[in-house]
Scaffold this active site. Structure first.
Site, PDB file in Angstrom:
ATOM      1  N   LYS A  13       1.151  18.354   5.924  1.00  0.00           N
ATOM      2  CA  LYS A  13       2.033  18.820   4.839  1.00  0.00           C
ATOM      3  C   LYS A  13       1.213  19.306   3.643  1.00  0.00           C
ATOM      4  O   LYS A  13       1.492  20.360   3.095  1.00  0.00           O
ATOM      5  CB  LYS A  13       2.976  17.697   4.365  1.00  0.00           C
ATOM      6  CG  LYS A  13       3.958  17.209   5.402  1.00  0.00           C
ATOM      7  CD  LYS A  13       5.021  16.314   4.778  1.00  0.00           C
ATOM      8  CE  LYS A  13       4.467  15.027   4.193  1.00  0.00           C
ATOM      9  NZ  LYS A  13       3.890  14.096   5.197  1.00  0.00           N
ATOM     10  N   ARG A  88      12.026  10.946   1.044  1.00  0.00           N
ATOM     11  CA  ARG A  88      11.554  10.179   2.194  1.00  0.00           C
ATOM     12  C   ARG A  88      12.606   9.196   2.684  1.00  0.00           C
ATOM     13  O   ARG A  88      12.364   8.480   3.650  1.00  0.00           O
ATOM     14  CB  ARG A  88      10.314   9.414   1.792  1.00  0.00           C
ATOM     15  CG  ARG A  88       9.007  10.132   2.187  1.00  0.00           C
ATOM     16  CD  ARG A  88       7.986   9.107   2.171  1.00  0.00           C
ATOM     17  NE  ARG A  88       6.690   9.189   2.618  1.00  0.00           N
ATOM     18  CZ  ARG A  88       5.655   9.810   2.088  1.00  0.00           C
ATOM     19  NH1 ARG A  88       5.809  10.635   1.108  1.00  0.00           N
ATOM     20  NH2 ARG A  88       4.464   9.636   2.570  1.00  0.00           N
ATOM     21  N   ARG A 127      -9.843  11.061   8.327  1.00  0.00           N
ATOM     22  CA  ARG A 127      -9.791  11.828   7.082  1.00  0.00           C
ATOM     23  C   ARG A 127     -10.716  11.234   6.007  1.00  0.00           C
ATOM     24  O   ARG A 127     -10.733  10.026   5.806  1.00  0.00           O
ATOM     25  CB  ARG A 127      -8.341  11.740   6.593  1.00  0.00           C
ATOM     26  CG  ARG A 127      -7.810  12.950   5.962  1.00  0.00           C
ATOM     27  CD  ARG A 127      -6.355  13.143   6.220  1.00  0.00           C
ATOM     28  NE  ARG A 127      -5.480  12.154   5.595  1.00  0.00           N
ATOM     29  CZ  ARG A 127      -4.174  12.350   5.429  1.00  0.00           C
ATOM     30  NH1 ARG A 127      -3.626  13.494   5.799  1.00  0.00           N
ATOM     31  NH2 ARG A 127      -3.432  11.432   4.905  1.00  0.00           N
ATOM     32  N   ARG A 160      -9.270   7.114   2.205  1.00  0.00           N
ATOM     33  CA  ARG A 160      -8.139   6.601   1.433  1.00  0.00           C
ATOM     34  C   ARG A 160      -7.752   5.233   1.969  1.00  0.00           C
ATOM     35  O   ARG A 160      -7.668   5.050   3.183  1.00  0.00           O
ATOM     36  CB  ARG A 160      -6.939   7.553   1.577  1.00  0.00           C
ATOM     37  CG  ARG A 160      -6.764   8.495   0.411  1.00  0.00           C
ATOM     38  CD  ARG A 160      -5.753   9.564   0.698  1.00  0.00           C
ATOM     39  NE  ARG A 160      -4.433   9.050   1.071  1.00  0.00           N
ATOM     40  CZ  ARG A 160      -3.378   9.822   1.316  1.00  0.00           C
ATOM     41  NH1 ARG A 160      -3.490  11.133   1.199  1.00  0.00           N
ATOM     42  NH2 ARG A 160      -2.225   9.306   1.651  1.00  0.00           N
ATOM     43  N   ARG A 171       2.583   3.038   7.975  1.00  0.00           N
ATOM     44  CA  ARG A 171       3.167   4.246   7.373  1.00  0.00           C
ATOM     45  C   ARG A 171       4.013   4.989   8.408  1.00  0.00           C
ATOM     46  O   ARG A 171       5.066   5.530   8.087  1.00  0.00           O
ATOM     47  CB  ARG A 171       2.060   5.157   6.824  1.00  0.00           C
ATOM     48  CG  ARG A 171       1.364   4.540   5.618  1.00  0.00           C
ATOM     49  CD  ARG A 171       0.096   5.283   5.262  1.00  0.00           C
ATOM     50  NE  ARG A 171       0.364   6.606   4.724  1.00  0.00           N
ATOM     51  CZ  ARG A 171      -0.508   7.604   4.734  1.00  0.00           C
ATOM     52  NH1 ARG A 171      -1.702   7.452   5.265  1.00  0.00           N
ATOM     53  NH2 ARG A 171      -0.186   8.767   4.217  1.00  0.00           N
TER      54      ARG A 171
HETATM   55  P1  AMP Z   1       1.664  10.587   0.901  1.00  0.00           P
HETATM   56  O1  AMP Z   1       0.401  11.060   0.278  1.00  0.00           O
HETATM   57  O2  AMP Z   1       2.804  11.540   0.714  1.00  0.00           O
HETATM   58  O3  AMP Z   1       1.486  10.178   2.340  1.00  0.00           O
HETATM   59  O4  AMP Z   1       2.122   9.255   0.114  1.00  0.00           O
HETATM   60  C1  AMP Z   1       1.266   8.117   0.051  1.00  0.00           C
HETATM   61  C2  AMP Z   1       2.095   6.870  -0.243  1.00  0.00           C
HETATM   62  O5  AMP Z   1       2.793   7.031  -1.492  1.00  0.00           O
HETATM   63  C3  AMP Z   1       3.203   6.571   0.772  1.00  0.00           C
HETATM   64  O6  AMP Z   1       2.710   5.856   1.898  1.00  0.00           O
HETATM   65  C4  AMP Z   1       4.167   5.741  -0.084  1.00  0.00           C
HETATM   66  O7  AMP Z   1       3.680   4.420  -0.295  1.00  0.00           O
HETATM   67  C5  AMP Z   1       4.097   6.463  -1.429  1.00  0.00           C
HETATM   68  N1  AMP Z   1       5.095   7.566  -1.509  1.00  0.00           N
HETATM   69  C6  AMP Z   1       4.856   8.903  -1.627  1.00  0.00           C
HETATM   70  N2  AMP Z   1       6.003   9.604  -1.693  1.00  0.00           N
HETATM   71  C7  AMP Z   1       7.008   8.690  -1.603  1.00  0.00           C
HETATM   72  C8  AMP Z   1       8.427   8.785  -1.581  1.00  0.00           C
HETATM   73  N3  AMP Z   1       9.076   9.969  -1.668  1.00  0.00           N
HETATM   74  N4  AMP Z   1       9.136   7.622  -1.471  1.00  0.00           N
HETATM   75  C9  AMP Z   1       8.525   6.420  -1.405  1.00  0.00           C
HETATM   76  N5  AMP Z   1       7.199   6.261  -1.394  1.00  0.00           N
HETATM   77  C10 AMP Z   1       6.426   7.381  -1.487  1.00  0.00           C
END
Ligand code: AMP
Length: 214
Positions: A13, A88, A127, A160, A171
């Site tokens: 993404k 999400r 990554r 990360r 996740r």
């Molecule tokens: P990402 O980089 O989008 O994978 O987000 C990393 C982490 O941030 C996720 O595993 C969640 O803990 C939190 N996070 C990001 N976006 C959301 C969302 N829309 N709702 C809830 N948690 C989020």
């Protein structure tokens, strides 16, 4: 053009969002990036979100909904935006719909990138990110010239916290339970544009371009 990028962690993404930003001149709004920044700054939001993020769980809806409510009022979002990693959950999607209709805005396309679970784990676990300039690498698909050192700025590379294999599995579980229902949700609204997320970055870019042009 107002877009949502939907897909499991590791589907690409972020990479595809960068290409859409360049091609269409609209901002990428990533709740993951905003939250990681807040954690780094140790802001009130960051302190609330950190434990959820490190365990691979979703941050509570009210926190992310208020991030988006604020971010969509910035001037650059008036000409369009890409939501990357939001919504999400169905509750977040409902909150977004209310927010947008109140501002006489609407989503044009929900680009849903699909990739198998095994492929996702391999991608995410390899990554690496540069501590200096933030450039992304991959141990297998895009390794740095010297191990653990950034090609661009020579700072060291790190993994990360939430990209470790066990956290990655959590996740993916969160995605399956809470986010995957959005596929049906947006299909029912006629907004879903499925994209097969396996292939070269360019192949996926052209598939997305065709969908957005249609
Ligand atoms: P990402 O980089 O989008 O994978 O987000 C990393 C982490 O941030 C996720 O595993 C969640 O803990 C939190 N996070 C990001 N976006 C959301 C969302 N829309 N709702 C809830 N948690 C989020």
């Amino acid at each position: 053009m107002n877009l949502i990028l939907l897909g499991p962690p590791g589907a690409g993404k972020g990479t595809q969002a960068k290409f859409i930003v360049e091609k269409y001149g609209i901002p990428q709004i990533s709740t993951g990036d905003i939250l990681r920044h807040a954690v780094k700054e140790r802001s009130e939001l960051g302190l609330k979100a950190q434990a959820y993020m490190e365990s691979g769980a979703l941050v509570p809806d009210d926190l992310v909904v208020s991030i988006i409510r604020d971010r969509l009022t910035w001037g650059d979002a008036a000409k369009g935006f890409i939501l990357d990693g939001f919504p999400r959950t169905v509750a977040q999607a409902d909150a977004l719909a209310v927010m947008l209709s109140g501002a006489s805005m609407a989503i044009d396309h929900v680009v849903s990138i699909t990739v198998s679970v095994d492929e996702l784990v391999e991608r995410v676990v390899g990554r690496l990110t540069c501590r200096g300039c933030g450039r992304g690498y991959h141990l297998k698909f895009d390794p740095p010239k010297t191990a653990s050192v950034c090609d661009v700025c020579s700072a060291d590379l790190y993994q990360r916290e939430d990209d470790r294999e066990e956290t990655m599995r959590s996740r993916l579980d969160a995605y399956a339970a809470q986010t995957a229902p959005l596929i049906e949700y947006y299909a029912a609204k006629g907004l879903l544009r499925p994209i097969h997320g396996v292939g070269s970055i360019q192949e996926i870019q052209s598939a997305i371009s065709s969908v957005l042009a249609g």
